[in-house]
Design a protein around this motif. Structure first.
Motif, PDB file in Angstrom:
ATOM      1  N   THR A 108       0.830  -1.210   0.000  1.00 26.87           N
ATOM      2  CA  THR A 108       0.000   0.000   0.000  1.00 26.87           C
ATOM      3  C   THR A 108       0.859   1.252   0.000  1.00 26.87           C
ATOM      4  OG1 THR A 108      -1.749  -1.165   1.197  1.00 26.87           O
ATOM      5  CG2 THR A 108      -1.787   1.237   1.272  1.00 26.87           C
ATOM      6  N   SER A 133      -8.331   3.362  -4.319  1.00 25.29           N
ATOM      7  CA  SER A 133      -9.747   3.707  -4.286  1.00 25.29           C
ATOM      8  C   SER A 133      -9.891   5.225  -4.165  1.00 25.29           C
ATOM      9  CB  SER A 133     -10.451   2.992  -3.131  1.00 25.29           C
ATOM     10  OG  SER A 133      -9.869   3.339  -1.901  1.00 25.29           O
ATOM     11  N   TRP A 190      -7.293   0.942   5.258  1.00 28.17           N
ATOM     12  CA  TRP A 190      -7.424   0.586   3.845  1.00 28.17           C
ATOM     13  C   TRP A 190      -6.073   0.162   3.286  1.00 28.17           C
ATOM     14  CZ3 TRP A 190      -4.845   2.348  -0.383  1.00 28.17           C
ATOM     15  CH2 TRP A 190      -5.320   1.935  -1.632  1.00 28.17           C
ATOM     16  N   ASP A 227      -5.047  -4.390  -0.907  1.00 28.46           N
ATOM     17  CA  ASP A 227      -5.668  -5.712  -0.870  1.00 28.46           C
ATOM     18  C   ASP A 227      -7.045  -5.678  -0.215  1.00 28.46           C
ATOM     19  OD1 ASP A 227      -3.408  -6.753  -2.039  1.00 28.46           O
ATOM     20  OD2 ASP A 227      -2.465  -7.291  -0.133  1.00 28.46           O
ATOM     21  N   GLY A 228      -7.578  -4.472   0.021  1.00 30.46           N
ATOM     22  CA  GLY A 228      -8.872  -4.342   0.675  1.00 30.46           C
ATOM     23  C   GLY A 228      -8.731  -3.829   2.097  1.00 30.46           C
ATOM     24  N   ARG A 229      -9.853  -3.644   2.746  1.00 29.39           N
ATOM     25  CA  ARG A 229      -9.852  -3.152   4.124  1.00 29.39           C
ATOM     26  C   ARG A 229      -9.262  -4.207   5.047  1.00 29.39           C
ATOM     27  NH1 ARG A 229     -11.227   2.182   5.850  1.00 29.39           N
ATOM     28  NH2 ARG A 229     -11.462   2.090   8.107  1.00 29.39           N
TER      29      ARG A 229
END
Length: 384
Positions: A22, A63, A133, A136-138
């Motif tokens: 991230t 996002s 976040w 790979d998603g939350r």
């Protein structure tokens, strides 16, 4: 006042991998947005966001809200660069650093800190976990650790963004807290603080915080740096960076300890704290070659910053006073002469004979100037 609280994250190996991916994706996206901003001269947030929003989502896997944070990070970087150029931090407009800064876009390191707001990051204080976040998603249930005082501050005052930081293979969150300013009391007197190299701080009470240990530590570190620099290997370069960070942390710890003790004494005795205004000291003084490295690396400014914010947090009055001739002026008769200070450690007035440690005398002069300055600050405005 704004205060930052740093907490250590304790992610599992899988969570750490997601956090690293991230951080790198966000910084790649920020670098791309910076290149667009530089090429098209888009330094306002709305204009830049409109230009790069779709690309950042499609290309870098961000996002909506992380894209907004990345754009703001770029805009803030250019605002900071402009302020630094205006302040002369990169030298005159003819210098290499200045020309390089204005001719190339801002680049973000892969591991540079990334800000997250409350839409991207939430805190579960009772469980000591955060939900954040990632690409790979939350990711929920990332544990963190901190002291009870830090947790209390977070629960009561945390507001705004928190920065995700990777340092030395470890993960941290740096949260911003808005703490209400306590009421500053009217001091019964002042503690004058003289800052220096041999003695890091000397108060008008005669308390002396010697710099001998820190100086010895830094000389030892300088010797180790010289040995590593001769090797010219990648491993030596990594170890040099590690040693520089370790030395910086050590000096910061020493300044924290000194400032905490001085503020505690001032608060307990109902006095204020006064220091010399040392802005521009490195430009004003003339030094021998062997002294330049010591003065340029010495943490004068940091000690003053620690004293200022700790005093503000405790409601202790804090003043900066004129530093001119504080080590040459006699606090009893006012006679000022360079010969009053025969050497670094000793003061003896040529007129009235007052003698004592030079740094203590300087601290007393700082205290006396704070007394006069406070009278002017608190004096009622003349009626029209």
């Amino acid at each position: 006042m704004k205060l930052v609280v740093q907490v250590k994250l304790l992610p599992t190996p899988g969570q750490a991998s997601a956090l690293e991916a991230t951080l790198r994706a966000c910084n790649r996206a920020s670098t791309y947005a910076s290149q667009v901003a530089f090429a098209k001269d888009l330094k306002d947030r709305n204009g830049l966001q409109k230009e790069v929003y779709a690309d950042l989502k499609a290309t870098f896997g961000l996002s909506a809200q992380p894209v907004v944070r990345a754009v703001k990070k770029v805009v803030d970087a250019y605002v900071a660069l402009k302020a630094g150029l205006r302040a002369g931090n990169l030298g005159p407009s003819t210098s290499k650093r200045y020309r390089r800064a204005i001719s190339t876009p801002v680049v973000f390191r892969p591991e540079a800190a990334q800000p997250f707001d409350d839409r991207c990051l939430s805190w579960q204080y009772d469980a000591r976990t955060v939900s954040i976040w990632t690409v790979d998603g939350r990711m929920k249930g990332v544990r963190f650790t901190c002291s009870p005082d830090q947790l209390k501050t977070l629960v009561t005052y945390r507001k705004g963004e928190s920065d995700l930081v990777q340092r030395g293979g470890k993960w941290y969150l740096i949260a911003t807290c808005n703490i209400p300013d306590p009421e500053v009391y009217n001091p019964v007197d002042w503690i004058g603080v003289d800052r220096g190299v041999k003695n890091l701080a000397t108060t008008s009470d005669g308390t002396n915080y010697q710099g001998r240990g820190l100086g010895r530590y830094r000389r030892w570190q300088a010797g180790k740096r010289a040995e590593l620099q001769q090797k010219k290997t990648r491993s030596a370069t990594r170890r040099l960076a590690h040693r520089a960070e370790k030395e910086r942390r050590h000096a910061t710890h020493v300044n924290h300890r000194i400032s905490k003790e001085i503020v505690s004494v001032a608060q307990r005795t109902g006095r204020g704290i006064a220091v010399e205004e040392l802005d521009g000291i490195r430009e004003r003084v003339r030094l021998r070659r062997e002294q330049r490295g010591t003065l340029s690396a010495w943490p004068f400014h940091q000690l003053g910053q620690h004293l200022a914010y700790k005093a503000k947090k405790a409601g202790v009055p804090f003043l900066e006073v004129d530093a001119r001739h504080t080590s040459q002026r006699c606090p009893r008769c006012g006679h000022t002469e360079r010969a009053n200070r025969s050497d670094r450690d000793h003061f003896r007035c040529r007129r009235c004979g007052l003698a004592g440690p030079a740094d203590v005398v300087a601290g007393v002069n700082v205290r006396n100037r704070a007394r006069s300055a406070w009278v002017l600050v608190t004096a009622p405005a003349p009626s029209p």
